[in-house]
Motif scaffolding. Structure first.
Motif, mmCIF file in Angstrom:
data_model
loop_
_atom_site.group_PDB
_atom_site.id
_atom_site.type_symbol
_atom_site.label_atom_id
_atom_site.label_comp_id
_atom_site.label_asym_id
_atom_site.label_seq_id
_atom_site.Cartn_x
_atom_site.Cartn_y
_atom_site.Cartn_z
ATOM 1 N N TYR A 1 6.611 53.974 -1.514
ATOM 2 C CA TYR A 1 5.746 54.796 -0.664
ATOM 3 C C TYR A 1 5.008 55.877 -1.443
ATOM 4 O O TYR A 1 5.391 56.243 -2.552
ATOM 5 N N VAL A 2 3.918 56.325 -0.836
ATOM 6 C CA VAL A 2 3.074 57.369 -1.400
ATOM 7 C C VAL A 2 3.305 58.651 -0.618
ATOM 8 O O VAL A 2 3.456 58.624 0.611
ATOM 9 N N VAL A 3 3.329 59.770 -1.321
ATOM 10 C CA VAL A 3 3.564 61.075 -0.697
ATOM 11 C C VAL A 3 2.314 61.942 -0.833
ATOM 12 O O VAL A 3 1.685 61.988 -1.891
ATOM 13 N N GLU A 4 1.960 62.632 0.248
ATOM 14 C CA GLU A 4 0.878 63.612 0.221
ATOM 15 C C GLU A 4 1.273 64.835 1.052
ATOM 16 O O GLU A 4 2.116 64.750 1.950
ATOM 17 N N PHE A 5 0.643 65.974 0.747
ATOM 18 C CA PHE A 5 0.753 67.182 1.564
ATOM 19 C C PHE A 5 -0.658 67.524 2.036
ATOM 20 O O PHE A 5 -1.596 67.568 1.229
ATOM 21 N N PHE A 6 -0.809 67.766 3.334
ATOM 22 C CA PHE A 6 -2.125 67.912 3.940
ATOM 23 C C PHE A 6 -2.017 68.791 5.185
ATOM 24 O O PHE A 6 -0.944 69.262 5.538
ATOM 25 N N PHE A 7 -3.117 69.014 5.899
ATOM 26 C CA PHE A 7 -3.078 69.575 7.246
ATOM 27 C C PHE A 7 -4.306 69.081 8.003
ATOM 28 O O PHE A 7 -5.354 68.816 7.418
ATOM 29 N N THR A 8 -4.160 68.913 9.302
ATOM 30 C CA THR A 8 -5.170 68.213 10.087
ATOM 31 C C THR A 8 -6.490 68.961 10.197
ATOM 32 O O THR A 8 -7.536 68.336 10.412
ATOM 33 N N THR A 9 -6.472 70.289 10.075
ATOM 34 C CA THR A 9 -7.710 71.063 10.187
ATOM 35 C C THR A 9 -8.320 71.361 8.829
ATOM 36 O O THR A 9 -9.246 72.174 8.727
ATOM 37 N N CYS A 10 -7.824 70.711 7.807
ATOM 38 C CA CYS A 10 -8.354 70.898 6.458
ATOM 39 C C CYS A 10 -9.833 70.516 6.427
ATOM 40 O O CYS A 10 -10.192 69.388 6.777
ATOM 41 N N PRO A 11 -10.705 71.452 5.993
ATOM 42 C CA PRO A 11 -12.143 71.175 6.012
ATOM 43 C C PRO A 11 -12.685 70.579 4.711
ATOM 44 O O PRO A 11 -13.875 70.295 4.618
ATOM 45 N N THR A 12 -11.818 70.395 3.734
ATOM 46 C CA THR A 12 -12.312 69.995 2.410
ATOM 47 C C THR A 12 -11.727 68.663 1.941
ATOM 48 O O THR A 12 -12.301 67.608 2.175
ATOM 49 N N ILE A 13 -10.593 68.687 1.265
ATOM 50 C CA ILE A 13 -10.117 67.493 0.561
ATOM 51 C C ILE A 13 -9.281 66.537 1.412
ATOM 52 O O ILE A 13 -9.223 65.337 1.110
ATOM 53 N N CYS A 14 -8.626 67.026 2.470
ATOM 54 C CA CYS A 14 -7.712 66.164 3.233
ATOM 55 C C CYS A 14 -8.383 64.943 3.852
ATOM 56 O O CYS A 14 -7.821 63.835 3.784
ATOM 57 N N PRO A 15 -9.562 65.084 4.477
ATOM 58 C CA PRO A 15 -10.200 63.877 5.026
ATOM 59 C C PRO A 15 -10.442 62.807 3.969
ATOM 60 O O PRO A 15 -10.247 61.608 4.233
ATOM 61 N N ARG A 16 -10.824 63.215 2.788
ATOM 62 C CA ARG A 16 -11.083 62.254 1.715
ATOM 63 C C ARG A 16 -9.775 61.607 1.254
ATOM 64 O O ARG A 16 -9.720 60.390 1.005
ATOM 65 N N MET A 17 -8.732 62.420 1.137
ATOM 66 C CA MET A 17 -7.428 61.881 0.741
ATOM 67 C C MET A 17 -6.936 60.838 1.729
ATOM 68 O O MET A 17 -6.468 59.761 1.339
ATOM 69 N N ASN A 18 -7.062 61.140 3.009
ATOM 70 C CA ASN A 18 -6.510 60.228 4.005
ATOM 71 C C ASN A 18 -7.371 58.990 4.214
ATOM 72 O O ASN A 18 -6.850 57.925 4.568
ATOM 73 N N ARG A 19 -8.672 59.086 3.978
ATOM 74 C CA ARG A 19 -9.478 57.863 3.996
ATOM 75 C C ARG A 19 -9.067 56.947 2.855
ATOM 76 O O ARG A 19 -9.024 55.713 3.007
#
Length: 251
Positions: A93-111
């Motif tokens: 498995y792959v691990v990440e730390f993020f938050f749903t209202t992140c306006p910068t890098i999180c959307p790109r990471m999760n795509r």
């Protein structure tokens, strides 16, 4: 020596060989059939691949000379279920730390992670562990809506929420992935855009860099399609996919 004497010698040798065959060959055959005689001396032993564990060329992250294993954790996922590190046993498995209202890098990471999810959709032993660093806002219901928005369908992809301090400790100490609060940055939180790769036994794994050291993490922001960002940093999603495939083959 006369021809007659020579013929007698040959007859004598032939007689001895005949007697040896009559007396000893049946005994040797009996010993082979009884399992007393093995043939390992005259040929190499063929070991089946099933009897030997396969280990890829990926390196282990070592701390104080010991391979680093994922620490114990327990959080609530997007479906309201308690998820622990035990739920990821025998899975890559792959691990990440993020938050749903992140306006910068999180959307790109999760795509990028969704693309990886789709690549390994046929593997029941592949998963993703996403830990929110804004658990006060990212409740189970918020995480569920986020999963639906991004097309997260893998049953082993758990978006988890819980105690903020425990999550920060897990990020910074457990996985050595930076995460923290910062009111001066957009979104109020800052964190690494890297992914960690975990093998079936819970160890952090990665490939070697040009100096023979473990890379430790994989860049999660740049997509395969982009190839590189504006700073010339190259993507590592294709690299991550290759290494996931390697770990899935390990026993």
């Amino acid at each position: 020596m006369s021809t007659k004497k020579t013929n007698y010698s040959f007859v004598g040798i032939a007689f001895i060989i005949l007697v040896f065959g009559i007396i000893f060959i049946p005994r040797i055959v009996d010993r082979i059939q009884g399992g007393d005689v093995t043939r390992s001396e005259s040929r190499s032993i063929n070991v089946s691949s099933d009897s030997e564990a396969f280990v890829s060329d990926l390196m282990f992250l070592e701390i104080n000379g010991k391979p680093k294993k994922v620490p114990s954790f327990s959080f609530i996922n997007q479906n309201g279920k308690t998820i622990t590190n035990k739920d990821f046993e025998d899975k890559v498995y792959v691990v990440e730390f993020f938050f749903t209202t992140c306006p910068t890098i999180c959307p790109r990471m999760n795509r990028n992670l969704v693309q990886i999810q789709n690549t390994f959709s046929s593997f029941e032993n592949f998963g993703v562990a996403s830990f929110t660093i804004n658990p006060d806002y990212d409740t189970q219901e918020v995480l569920k809506a986020y999963a639906e928005t991004y097309g997260i369908t893998n049953p082993n992809w758990h978006l988890m929420t819980g105690d903020k301090d425990v999550i920060f400790e897990l990020a910074n100490i457990g996985f050595n992935i930076y995460a923290g609060e910062n009111p001066n940055v957009e979104g109020g939180f800052e964190h690494s855009g890297n992914f960690a790769l975990i093998d079936k036994n819970g160890f952090i794994r990665s490939r070697k860099d040009n100096f023979g050291n473990p890379k430790i993490f994989y860049k999660g922001i740049i997509s395969e399609a982009e190839k590189e960002d504006e700073d010339g940093e190259t993507e590592e999603i294709s690299m991550l996919k290759e290494d996931i495939a390697k770990l899935l083959k390990e026993d």
